[in-house]
Motif scaffolding. Sequence first.
Motif, PDB file in Angstrom:
ATOM      1  N   GLY A   5      -7.496  -3.362   0.038  1.00  0.00           N
ATOM      2  CA  GLY A   5      -8.168  -3.987  -1.095  1.00  0.00           C
ATOM      3  C   GLY A   5      -9.541  -4.519  -0.746  1.00  0.00           C
ATOM      4  O   GLY A   5     -10.092  -4.257   0.346  1.00  0.00           O
ATOM      5  N   GLU A   6     -10.122  -5.285  -1.681  1.00  0.00           N
ATOM      6  CA  GLU A   6     -11.509  -5.742  -1.556  1.00  0.00           C
ATOM      7  C   GLU A   6     -11.739  -6.636  -0.338  1.00  0.00           C
ATOM      8  O   GLU A   6     -12.676  -6.411   0.436  1.00  0.00           O
ATOM      9  N   LEU A  14      -3.319  -3.128  -5.406  1.00  0.00           N
ATOM     10  CA  LEU A  14      -3.958  -3.867  -4.310  1.00  0.00           C
ATOM     11  C   LEU A  14      -4.780  -5.045  -4.820  1.00  0.00           C
ATOM     12  O   LEU A  14      -4.883  -6.077  -4.156  1.00  0.00           O
ATOM     13  N   ALA A  15      -5.373  -4.886  -6.018  1.00  0.00           N
ATOM     14  CA  ALA A  15      -6.188  -5.965  -6.593  1.00  0.00           C
ATOM     15  C   ALA A  15      -5.324  -6.997  -7.312  1.00  0.00           C
ATOM     16  O   ALA A  15      -5.841  -8.009  -7.790  1.00  0.00           O
TER      17      ALA A  15
END
Length: 366
Positions: A335-336, A58-59
């Motif tokens: 993600g973030e 995801l990052a």
Amino acid sequence: MGFQCGIVGLPNVGKSTLFNALTATQAAEASNYPFCTIEPNVGRVSVPDERLGRIAALAKSAKTIPTQLEFVDIAGLVRGASKGEGLGNQFLANIREVDAVAHVVRCFESGDITHVEGTVDPIRDIETIETELMLADLDSLEKRADKAEKQAKTGDKDAQALMKVIAPALAALREGKPARTAAIPAELKREFRQLQLITSKPLMYVCNVEEGAAAAGNAHSAKVLERARAEGAEAVVISAAIEAEIAQLADPEEKRAFLESLDLAEPGLNKIIRAGYRLLGLITFFTAGPKESRAWTVPAGARAPQAAGAIHTDFERGFIRAETIGYDDFLACGGEQGAKDAGRMRAEGKDYVVRDGDVMLFRFNT
């Protein structure tokens, strides 16, 4: 670094075979005779954690770096080791440095591999090793107690404090009980650990069984599991021979198929690592970004600045806040950035207690 685990046991129980398999090296010579490991071998292994791969995906991280733990393979101890028999005190000293002890116990019959006692009896073998370790601790502690007691009588405050942990540990050892059973006040646990008593170390039993018993264990391993439950210790059942075969398979699909053919869900290494984390009360948090996603190990109950310090001491010293996303939120939000947009990223201060799986970004002043 996760933790350092010392592998102990009688000769010819499979210690070096297990060490080689776990570290995927041939650093320790595995031979059918006692004392083939002349120096303690040290190997690092990556801690398997599926969460790290998902976070990295995801990052969009260029690389992933798992946390690691260290195994120290210590030569086989024999009856009389505390008095210098076999290779004796040279190896007892190596055990004092580790965080936890993995006691490999032979739970398989074999006409090809000799047993130093002539027969396979895991409980007798456990008691042989435990007795030698307790005798070594007793000898070490009695010498320290004599000096500390004399100093305490002169009013030396440090010596008086030291006697508060030495006295209960000595009492336990003199009763034939390991030092970990001593009643030590919570406020003196740190001083107790500094004594570096072998039998104060958290303990797990590793039951080395034949290949056919790797999934369900056997009558020998059942006795060890029962003893572990009574002691509040950890115990895992593995086959060192199977672990050695797994170590030769580079392809993940081959490993999976091999494990399935043996009715095993995972390699024994995973079970040993989980048992070690439970023993020491450890958790994992993550950092993630385009360059790398990384796993870090801290004690359960660690606060945010301590977690920052696991990365670098400057991070702890200049800690401002920790921008934190729970693992489930990180995944659910993609993600973030998704977590930020959904309001699932939290700014946590110095009193925040880190949770297992937290994805963290630290802000700090240098």
